[in-house]
Design a protein around this motif. Structure first.
Motif, short mmCIF file in Angstrom:
data_model
loop_
_atom_site.label_atom_id
_atom_site.label_comp_id
_atom_site.label_asym_id
_atom_site.label_seq_id
_atom_site.Cartn_x
_atom_site.Cartn_y
_atom_site.Cartn_z
N ALA A 736 1.08 -4.04 -1.32
CA ALA A 736 -0.04 -3.09 -1.35
C ALA A 736 -0.03 -2.18 -2.56
O ALA A 736 -1.04 -1.53 -2.85
CB ALA A 736 -0.01 -2.24 -0.08
N LEU A 737 1.09 -2.13 -3.31
CA LEU A 737 1.12 -1.27 -4.49
C LEU A 737 0.20 -1.78 -5.59
O LEU A 737 -0.26 -1.00 -6.43
CB LEU A 737 2.55 -1.17 -5.01
N ILE A 738 -0.09 -3.07 -5.62
CA ILE A 738 -0.95 -3.62 -6.67
C ILE A 738 -2.38 -3.11 -6.54
O ILE A 738 -2.94 -2.53 -7.49
CB ILE A 738 -0.88 -5.16 -6.66
N PRO A 739 -3.05 -3.28 -5.37
CA PRO A 739 -4.41 -2.71 -5.26
C PRO A 739 -4.42 -1.19 -5.20
O PRO A 739 -5.43 -0.56 -5.53
CB PRO A 739 -4.94 -3.33 -3.97
N ALA A 740 -3.31 -0.59 -4.75
CA ALA A 740 -3.31 0.86 -4.58
C ALA A 740 -3.08 1.60 -5.89
O ALA A 740 -3.67 2.66 -6.12
CB ALA A 740 -2.25 1.26 -3.56
N TYR A 741 -2.22 1.07 -6.79
CA TYR A 741 -1.87 1.82 -7.99
C TYR A 741 -2.12 1.03 -9.28
O TYR A 741 -2.68 1.58 -10.23
CB TYR A 741 -0.39 2.24 -7.93
N LEU A 742 -1.71 -0.23 -9.31
CA LEU A 742 -1.82 -0.98 -10.55
C LEU A 742 -3.27 -1.25 -10.93
O LEU A 742 -3.67 -1.03 -12.08
CB LEU A 742 -1.04 -2.29 -10.43
N LEU A 743 -4.07 -1.69 -9.97
CA LEU A 743 -5.46 -2.02 -10.28
C LEU A 743 -6.27 -0.81 -10.72
O LEU A 743 -6.95 -0.86 -11.76
CB LEU A 743 -6.09 -2.70 -9.05
N PRO A 744 -6.24 0.33 -10.01
CA PRO A 744 -6.99 1.50 -10.53
C PRO A 744 -6.47 2.02 -11.86
O PRO A 744 -7.23 2.56 -12.66
CB PRO A 744 -6.85 2.54 -9.41
N SER A 745 -5.15 1.84 -12.13
CA SER A 745 -4.63 2.30 -13.42
C SER A 745 -5.22 1.47 -14.56
O SER A 745 -5.54 2.01 -15.63
CB SER A 745 -3.11 2.22 -13.43
N LEU A 746 -5.39 0.17 -14.35
CA LEU A 746 -6.00 -0.67 -15.38
C LEU A 746 -7.47 -0.30 -15.62
O LEU A 746 -7.92 -0.24 -16.76
CB LEU A 746 -5.88 -2.15 -14.98
N ILE A 747 -8.22 -0.01 -14.53
CA ILE A 747 -9.63 0.38 -14.70
C ILE A 747 -9.71 1.75 -15.37
O ILE A 747 -10.63 2.02 -16.16
CB ILE A 747 -10.33 0.39 -13.33
#
Length: 890
Positions: A736-747
């Motif tokens: 869940a860390l990928i959609p929760a933190y990594l994805l919004p950080s890239l956007i």
């Protein structure tokens, strides 16, 4: 009562008369003496100037010839005529300066207060005699009338002699006007008491006497000026309050008030005192609740009062002043329109009373027809047509309901239970009233628009809006009252017939559009928009809630296409109105349908939000061909809003087992919603750079604010697994860390790049800091997931391998940022790398030194040293290669 008591009462009554008479005689004598004194002074001054003119000239000046020396006043007379005294022409006295408060108190205010005191004294004297039972009713009325006649006679006598006895240099105190006003007030009160309290005169006699006093007041005010008009109106309106009875009689007030207001309207018309006409209408309005309270068993007196006073106001405030005003010169009379609106509001509230019974539709119809005729005939009162529509629709809304088993009606304002169980009482009368009055108001307003020659657009808009909106609102009101907002085929058919009627009207107006000008085109747009509105209502009445939203959106798209195809600018506003209706519909029921909207992704949310988003986006593109105005901005904004809510509710639907309105809020949901807001922020920022607009600018700013709130409050604090202790979903790597933190950080990085160089530096720096914070949170939480398992609570402690991994991560991230900053010449990346490296240094020298042991501590310091030395060498290499610096010697 003995003769001695009667004589004493008469002596008491003569005291104010004698006092007033003595006051007038004293004032007259004082003014006569002052006038004589001024005349003597004028004669002395003239003689003194005559003597000075024939004296020797001043030394040094030559004396003119003797023939030239002629007295300025004394003329040469023939020898045979005797000499006479010089003629002294009348000399106007110099205006006397106002000495301030003393003159105002003595010459004007005292007289005004005295006149009011006389009027109240006469009324209170009659009241005292009633309370003490001193005189018979007939004697009381006769004394009051004699006192009134004496005051009116004294006022008229002084008016005719006011010039002879006035004091030069003193402002007029309007003594005749005040006395006459006091007399008319007393006369009104006496006649009203004779009819309403004692029954000494019949209603017919009361009509005649009150009319006579009203005519006398009107004639006296014409002669005496506005002071009498104002005081007379106040006194006449307040007389029924001062002379009261134990048995209130509302019909007596209904008979009395027309004479008062007609007299005021007549004076206002003759002297052009508009304030007096408005004051008369306001007084009649203020009496309405008192008439209603006088008899709670029936509202028939109040109905008659409101109908009469509405007609009087329309006649004297609108019809008479504007009977010769051409349409092209008309301007809306807002004070008169406000008065008519207040009468209409009172009529609607009266129609809600259960006691109105079968008289309700007749009463409301009369008031509506009076207002409609006024608005139809006089362009200056164009809002009266809309006020007539308000009367009709308001009556349909407040019509009483039948609640109990016996069928007794109940006032809708005091009902209990379901707000949708509001079926009106006397349904047949309800439907007849609606089917007669609503088409009449709409057709008359449209006919007035077509018959007008050169109406100004603001006035024409009132007629066009009334013609278009009245049937739609009336249909909605009836749908609520009869069908309870449930699906009903009969109302859908009625809406379809209404749409056909508007289409027919639009066709006829389009045939005249080129020859009639802007007013006809305005009406064409209004009825065309109304036709689409009727079609949308028909869909509302027959379709369920999900299909209704889709139907409204497609109707708005068709409206935009028709607006551009047929060049009807007014339809643009219909598109915006439909958009607001769809927005309100979705706010009322966000899930489109009750319960589960359907499977993931392809469900009612997709149709209920996706079709409106696409429809309003295409509508904005079509409308933009004629110019980008507020309507285009509104429709485009709605398309973005619907798209945003579509993704938002789809996320909630997928994560909460088909319930988009679930109350809980998790980590993955916060990350996906943050990603959504950031992505829409990137889109709007790009659009704003390509074509600057308020919609894009404010939309991107709002979405960025939402994303910051979600990321900081939700991801970094509220839903952070370090603080919640909730088990982390997913495997060691894909969790869940990928959609929760990594994805919004890239956007967020994409948003920072979009804002870089195009927005103020604060924008891009904020987005970049947010991206780095989310990225760091992802790395640290992922390291903890590797060492701690799914539960990441901070209370679980930290192992040595985990401590060393954090230091390594800080160093790696710092090196990566430094490389990006150097290769792409991004100063922010280089500064961010410095922050990470400083954090790494602090962690190694403070945390690792205290917590790590053995090889881990050594590796931590060795790694930090190698990285810092490497960074130093890189910077030295770059500095030596920059232009302008000498090469290092070998």
């Amino acid at each position: 009562m003995d003769e001695l008591t009667l004589l004493a009462i008469l002596l008491v009554l003569t005291i104010p008369v004698c006092a007033v008479t003595a006051l007038f005689l004293a004032l007259g004598a004082r003014r006569s003496a002052a006038a004589l004194r001024l005349r003597l002074e004028a004669l002395e001054n003239e003689l003194r100037r005559s003597r000075g003119a024939i004296e020797q000239p001043i030394a040094g000046e030559s004396l003119p010839p003797a023939a030239a020396v002629t007295p300025p006043v004394v003329e040469s007379l023939p020898p045979e005529q005797p000499r006479t005294t010089p003629t002294v022409p009348p000399i106007a006295a110099a205006p006397r300066k106002d000495s301030g408060l003393e003159d105002r108190l003595g010459s004007r205010w005292a007289v005004w207060v005295g006149g009011i005191a006389l009027a109240l004294g006469g009324i209170f004297l009659v009241r005292y005699s009633i309370e003490q039972n001193l005189l018979a009713p007939g004697v009381r009325v006769m004394i009051g009338l004699l006192f009134a006649a004496g005051l009116i006679g004294a006022g008229e006598w002084l008016r005719r002699r006011e010039r002879d006895i006035s004091l030069p240099g003193f402002p007029s105190a309007n003594v005749p006007s005040v006395l006459t006003a006091a007399g008319t007030c007393t006369a009104f009160a006496s006649i009203y008491a004779a009819y309403a309290l004692y029954g000494l005169i019949s209603p017919a006699a009361a009509f005649v006497l009150l009319g006579a006093v009203a005519v006398l007041t009107m004639a006296a005010a014409i002669l005496h000026g506005p002071a009498l008009a104002g005081l007379g109106l106040v006194g006449a309106m307040g007389s029924p309050l001062l002379v009261s009875s134990q048995e209130p009689q509302p019909w007596a007030l209904v008979i009395y008030l027309p004479f008062v207001v007609l007299a005021a309207y007549g004076v206002a018309r003759f002297r052009r005192w508009r304030w007096l006409a408005l004051a008369a209408a306001g007084g009649a309005l203020l009496w309405s609740p008192l008439i209603a309270l006088a008899d709670e068993r029936t509202v028939l007196p109040l109905m008659v009062h409101l109908a009469l006073q509405t007609a009087f106001a329309a006649l004297f405030l609108v019809a008479d002043p504007y009977r010769s005003t051409a349409d092209g010169e008309a301007r809306i009379d807002w004070p008169a329109s406000l008065v008519l609106l207040l009468f209409s509001l009172g009529s609607v509230l009266t129609a809600s009373a259960v006691e109105a019974g079968s008289a309700r539709p007749i009463f409301a119809g009369i008031v509506a027809l009076v207002l409609l005729a006024t608005g139809f005939r006089f362009a200056a009162a164009a809002p009266a047509a809309a006020i007539a529509a308000f009367t009709v629709i308001g009556t349909l809304l407040v019509w009483p309901i039948a609640r109990d088993v016996a069928g007794n009606p109940e006032n809708i304002f005091y009902m209990s239970g379901d707000i949708f169980a509001v079926r009106p009482d006397a349904l047949a009368a309800y439907l007849i009233f609606a089917c007669v009055l609503v088409p009449l108001v709409s057709a008359a307003s449209l006919l007035r628009l077509t018959l007008a020659g050169q109406l100004r657009l603001p006035i024409a808009a009132w007629y066009a809006g009334t013609a278009a909106v009245t049937p739609l609102l009336a249909l909605v009101a009836a749908y609520w009252r009869i069908a309870g907002l449930e699906r009903d085929l009969s109302f859908a058919l009625a809406a379809g017939l209404l749409a056909l009627a508007f289409v027919f009207a639009a066709t006829r107006l389009r045939q005249r559009g080129d020859e009639a000008g802007e007013t006809i085109r305005l009406g064409l747009g209004a009825v065309a928009a109304a036709a689409l509105g009727a079609l949308a209502l028909g869909l509302t009445f027959v379709l369920d809630r999900g299909m209704l939203t889709v139907a409204f959106a497609l109707t708005a798209l068709a409206t935009a296409w028709i607006s551009e195809r047929l060049t009807i600018p007014a339809l643009r506003y219909a598109v915006g109105a439909l958009g607001l209706i769809v927005l309100g519909r979705l706010i009322w029921s966000p899930t489109i349908v009750e319960g589960n909207p359907g499977p993931i992704l392809v469900n009612w949310l997709l149709w209920g939000y996706g079709i409106p988003a696409v429809s309003f986006f295409l509508a904005s593109r079509w409308l933009e061909r004629s110019g980008r105005d507020r309507i285009v901005q509104l429709t485009e904004s709605l398309s973005f809003v619907f798209a945003t809510f579509l993704i938002f509710f789809e996320i909630r639907h997928a994560l909460h087992a088909g319930d988009p309105l679930a109350v809980d809020f998790g980590l993955v949901e916060a990350g996906l919603i943050a990603t959504e807001t950031l992505a829409f922020g990137v889109l709007l920022t790009r659009l704003d750079l390509r074509k600057p607009d308020l919609v894009y600018r404010w939309g991107s700013l709002i979405l960025k604010g939402l994303s910051l709130a979600i990321c900081i409050g939700g991801l970094l604090i509220g839903q952070n697994p370090l603080f919640t202790g909730q088990p982390l979903q997913g495997s060691v790597v894909f969790n869940a860390l990928i959609p929760a933190y990594l994805l919004p950080s890239l956007i967020a990085i994409l948003l920072a790049l979009a804002e870089r160089g195009n927005k103020p530096p604060f924008y891009s720096w904020t987005s970049a800091i947010l991206a780095l914070a989310l990225q760091l949170a992802y790395v640290c939480l992922q390291i903890r997931r590797v060492f701690q398992g799914p539960e990441l609570g901070f209370w679980r402690g930290v192992t040595q391998g985990e401590q060393w991994s954090y230091s390594l991560a800080l160093l790696v991230i710092g090196i990566a940022l430094l490389g990006i900053g150097l290769l792409r010449d991004i100063r922010f990346a280089r500064l961010a790398s410095a922050v990470y490296l400083v954090l790494a240094v602090l962690k190694v020298f403070i945390v690792d030194l205290a917590n790590l042991e053995g090889v881990m501590r050594a590796l931590s310091f060795i790694g930090l040293g190698l990285v810092l030395i490497g960074i130093g060498l890189v910077y030295q290499r770059l500095l030596t290669q920059r232009p302008g610096r000498p090469a290092a010697s070998g």
